[in-house]
Scaffold this active site. Structure first.
Site, short mmCIF file in Angstrom:
data_model
loop_
_atom_site.label_atom_id
_atom_site.label_comp_id
_atom_site.label_asym_id
_atom_site.label_seq_id
_atom_site.Cartn_x
_atom_site.Cartn_y
_atom_site.Cartn_z
N SER A 1 25.09 44.76 71.27
CA SER A 1 24.04 45.72 71.32
C SER A 1 24.23 46.63 72.62
O SER A 1 24.78 46.18 73.60
CB SER A 1 22.60 44.97 71.45
N TRP B 1 15.77 30.42 65.96
CA TRP B 1 15.28 31.47 66.37
C TRP B 1 13.96 31.97 65.51
O TRP B 1 13.44 32.85 65.79
CB TRP B 1 15.91 32.61 66.92
N GLU C 1 0.79 42.19 77.56
CA GLU C 1 0.40 42.97 78.63
C GLU C 1 1.32 42.57 79.91
O GLU C 1 1.53 43.73 80.93
CB GLU C 1 -1.23 42.74 79.01
N ILE D 1 29.34 42.41 73.71
CA ILE D 1 28.70 41.52 72.72
C ILE D 1 27.91 42.11 71.62
O ILE D 1 27.49 41.33 70.60
CB ILE D 1 28.07 40.50 73.54
N HIS E 1 21.35 40.23 82.13
CA HIS E 1 20.10 39.59 82.59
C HIS E 1 19.73 40.15 83.93
O HIS E 1 18.42 39.94 84.24
CB HIS E 1 19.65 38.31 82.30
N ASP F 1 27.14 35.73 65.63
CA ASP F 1 26.74 35.12 66.78
C ASP F 1 25.84 33.99 66.50
O ASP F 1 25.02 33.66 65.65
CB ASP F 1 25.55 36.19 67.43
#
Length: 767
Positions: free
Chosen positions: A442, A570, A17, A440, A703, A608
């Site tokens: 995407s 990750w 949310e 890079i 970002h 990566d």
């Protein structure tokens, strides 16, 4: 009676949310009041979820980042955002991401945005924090409004509140001095603000404050250790009790220091430092609380409750009411609720515990300690059954994979020729200009892409229809790059939901949640796959997509893969074997994909390793062991190709200056790294280390919604050229572009290509 508490709870909400509300606010599609109302609703829900605890954390909720929250509490705002009009929250978002909501920018007259704060990893996790900024003139001033607002809300709801703040030494340690000032010289200015904050809590009847000092799990020199003594002695004149919280590792040489600080309790991460608990009990004052992190706050495996009670029961007999139990660290790093998962295999699901289930485990442990095991016999029996199921399941162990690991030798990690010979062959084939441009990997994950993926997963779109939809998006990405004039193209990764999850879904040994979201930074959430068993690759994972993209252009298309170390770091990783073994399994699986891409004609392959550095142990004494198997895993993955195949790797938002030699040892032909937020600071390592291969210092901070000018990019590249020979430099963004919109990407990449053309017009000597 044992006391139960929690160090922190996930902020994003079980259904993300907070993420969606933030993004609506930033787009000016919702109001500031709505954003704040959702925040209040989430806090209320999360406190209700923790109602069974003796103390619940207050102040752990953040709209973007808890370190940034602490900067605002301490009045430590970068000069570039001071004096703006509007709500404090808008300034907060300007530091976090360069801009606040569109409407707020219109009001303040700063539509161009400001430089976002630098972002890096929170210790050895995949959570990113906004780095505090200092200089020799930094002053601090208390703004307790955020904490008091949350405290008042908690009090209204009847929450037994334990405010949570970052301690002064960890706060200074996390920050950066922009003018090389001594950060510890700021401590005398900082401590009065902390003292005033403690007074605010005292005046409001707070009994305990959790003050987080995870930096105690790192190697501190004598100056920092003395600073701890100075700081906590200065804060000793208080009437509120302090629980000093450490986590992420053992204290080792800092254990005696922590035990002698004038605080009222000490939290120790028993997942990583159980052996230190007895030592702490022996050294702490007889009145001190001992809090033990008995539940793993960073992974999703069920706790072996019977095994935990074996060491907790004697401790309880010794400490009595002085014993507190909690998760090892904040549950920020785990998904919210396993009960939301309806599609997980039942057996595998029985092995997991998300945040709410970890709190249930804590309650069972407390009941067993306070009232005896018989009082929770059914819960203990169910837990034991799940633990045994996982231990003996044939789904976890694959003899063929174990045999392949046993056959690994050094030859798997060696390229046929050294970089200079490879570079000459690659140059002849690729025929790239000076300062070649690329991205890079995407491109924007548009609403059309997400809709097609959602339809496909729901069975509303068949495989041919989904394939056609993704190929249409790949074609669009390729044509846009050709129009921009980029030199090495990518297929855009339309088919990928996440750079780790996508590959994990195609490997044996992984499981996947539907709602296992974890905050990475701000509104960015990831859903880590769960590595539960031995890893193998049943079939090719990317070859068809990359081959299709290459059929749409004569320019080289990079094959895009996620490396084994990043896949490991990750993911939620199995804890029944060394992490190095799991990493080698991943390396062999991804190596097969690399070789298949090469056979299919890929001339450039990017692997990566964004998470290489975050896997480093917190103590340097343990770095070499990790780096040896991490670098070896990458080399196994990458180095089976011919000299003519160019291998790239990428790392983002990590301080890697101190491991640059290991990065060079990976022997990738080209490495791309984040440098724009840090203004090329990350290239300082190259002042003293002659990096031998190609490098692309990121010139576009993806970002942030800000669009850099060609001049800004040229200046960054000129700085890079003072450290790296210009003929080995590439021009690229900091990271992938999936979170940006095409309306931002096109002008930013247009400027990047223009910057490269400007650089080509200059003689290398002019740089």
């Amino acid at each position: 009676m044992v006391t139960t508490h929690n160090l922190g709870f996930p902020r994003i909400g079980a259904n993300r949310e907070l993420k969606f509300t933030l993004e609506r606010y930033w787009k000016n599609e919702s109001s500031r009041d709505e954003l704040k109302a959702i925040g209040a609703q989430l806090r209320e829900r999360h406190w209700k979820d923790q109602a069974g605890l003796d103390f619940a954390p207050v102040g752990d909720f953040a709209f973007y980042d808890h370190v940034l929250d602490m900067s605002f509490t301490l009045g430590n705002l970068p000069t570039r955002v001071r004096g703006f009009h509007g709500d404090v929250l808008d300034n907060y978002f300007r530091v976090a991401r360069g801009r606040s909501a569109q409407g707020a920018e219109d009001h303040s007259g700063c539509c161009g945005g400001v430089a976002a704060g630098e972002m890096t990893k929170w210790f050895d996790t995949n959570y990113h924090y906004i780095v505090p900024e200092f200089d020799a003139n930094t002053q601090f001033s208390l703004d307790p409004s955020r904490l008091l607002e949350q405290l008042n809300q908690a009090r209204t709801l009847g929450v037994k509140a334990k405010p949570v703040i970052i301690g002064p030494l960890t706060y200074l340690w996390l920050g950066k001095a922009k003018d090389d000032a001594d950060k510890l010289a700021l401590l005398p200015r900082l401590l009065p603000v902390y003292a005033a904050l403690l007074d605010y809590f005292t005046a409001r009847g707070i009994e305990w404050i959790q003050i987080d000092e995870p930096v105690l799990a790192t190697e501190l020199d004598a100056t920092w250790r003395q600073a701890f003594r100075t700081a906590y002695e200065a804060l000793s004149e208080r009437r509120v009790k302090l629980l000093l919280a450490t986590y992420f590792g053992p204290l080792q040489h800092n254990l005696e220091l922590a035990c002698k600080l004038p605080v009222d309790g000490l939290h120790i991460d028993a997942i990583n430092a159980r052996d230190e608990i007895a030592k702490a009990v022996a050294q702490l004052p007889a009145t001190s609380v001992v809090s033990v992190g008995a539940i793993n706050g960073r992974n999703i495996w069920k706790t072996d409750l019977a095994a935990a009670l074996e060491w907790l029961e004697p401790l309880h007999r010794t400490l009595g009411d002085r014993l507190w139990i909690a998760p090892s660290c904040s549950l920020l790093h785990t998904p919210v609720d396993l009960n939301s998962e309806q599609k997980l295999d039942a057996e595998i699901k029985s092995w997991f515990a998300f945040a709410l289930q970890k709190l249930d485990e804590l309650t069972v442990l407390a009941s067993a300690l306070n009232n005896g095991r018989a009082s929770v016999a059914d819960a203990l029996a169910a837990n034991a059954k799940a633990i045994e199921s996982r231990r003996t399941s044939p789904r976890v162990h694959n003899p063929a994979v174990k045999a392949a690991i046993a056959r690994i030798d050094a030859s798997l990690g060696k390229r046929a020729s050294a970089y200079p010979q490879r570079a000459e062959k690659q140059s002849a084939i690729l025929d790239l200009p000076a300062f070649p441009t690329t991205t890079i990997g995407s491109f924007p994950q548009t609403s059309e892409i997400r809709h097609a993926r959602s339809q496909f997963k729901a069975g509303e779109l068949d495989q041919p229809g989904y394939k056609a939809a993704m190929e249409q998006e790949i074609t669009r990405a390729v044509k846009e790059q050709e129009a921009l004039g980029l030199d090495v193209l990518v297929h855009g990764e339309a088919e990928r939901n996440d750079m780790v999850e996508y590959f994990g879904e195609q490997l044996d040994g992984y499981a996947f949640s539907e709602f296992g979201w974890v905050q990475s930074y701000g509104s960015r959430c990831v859903k880590p796959p769960i590595l539960f068993g031995d890893i193998s690759r049943p079939k090719a994972m990317t070859v068809d997509w990359i081959s299709y993209a290459q059929s749409q252009t004569t320019k080289p298309i990079k094959g895009m893969l996620t490396g084994p170390v990043t896949m490991l770091n990750w993911s939620f990783v199995r804890d029944d074997q060394p992490r190095s073994v799991s990493c080698y399994q991943l390396a062999l699986a991804i190596r097969e994909e690399v070789l298949d891409l090469e056979k299919a004609g890929a001339r450039v392959i990017q692997i990566d390793e964004a998470a290489l550095r975050e896997g480093l142990p917190l103590r340097r004494a343990q770095w070499n062991e990790y780096l040896q198997w991490a670098v070896a895993s990458f080399r196994i993955t990458a180095n089976g190709v011919r000299d003519e195949t160019q291998i790239h790797t990428h790392m983002c938002y990590s301080e890697f200056n101190d491991i640059i030699a290991s990065i060079a040892d990976m022997d990738a032909d080209v490495i791309t790294i984040e440098t724009s937020r840090s203004d090329i600071e990350l290239l300082d390592a190259f002042d003293n280390f002659k990096y031998p291969n190609g490098i692309g210092p990121g010139v576009y901070d993806i970002h942030s919604p800000n669009i850099p000018s060609p001049e800004q990019m040229v200046n960054l590249m000129k700085k890079a050229a003072t450290r790296i020979p210009a003929e080995r430099l590439w021009v690229n963004p900091d990271c992938g572009l999936k979170t940006r919109a095409w309306s931002e990407v096109i002008p930013a990449l247009t400027n990047m290509v223009a910057a490269a053309k400007t650089l080509r017009q200059l003689e290398f000597g002019q740089l």
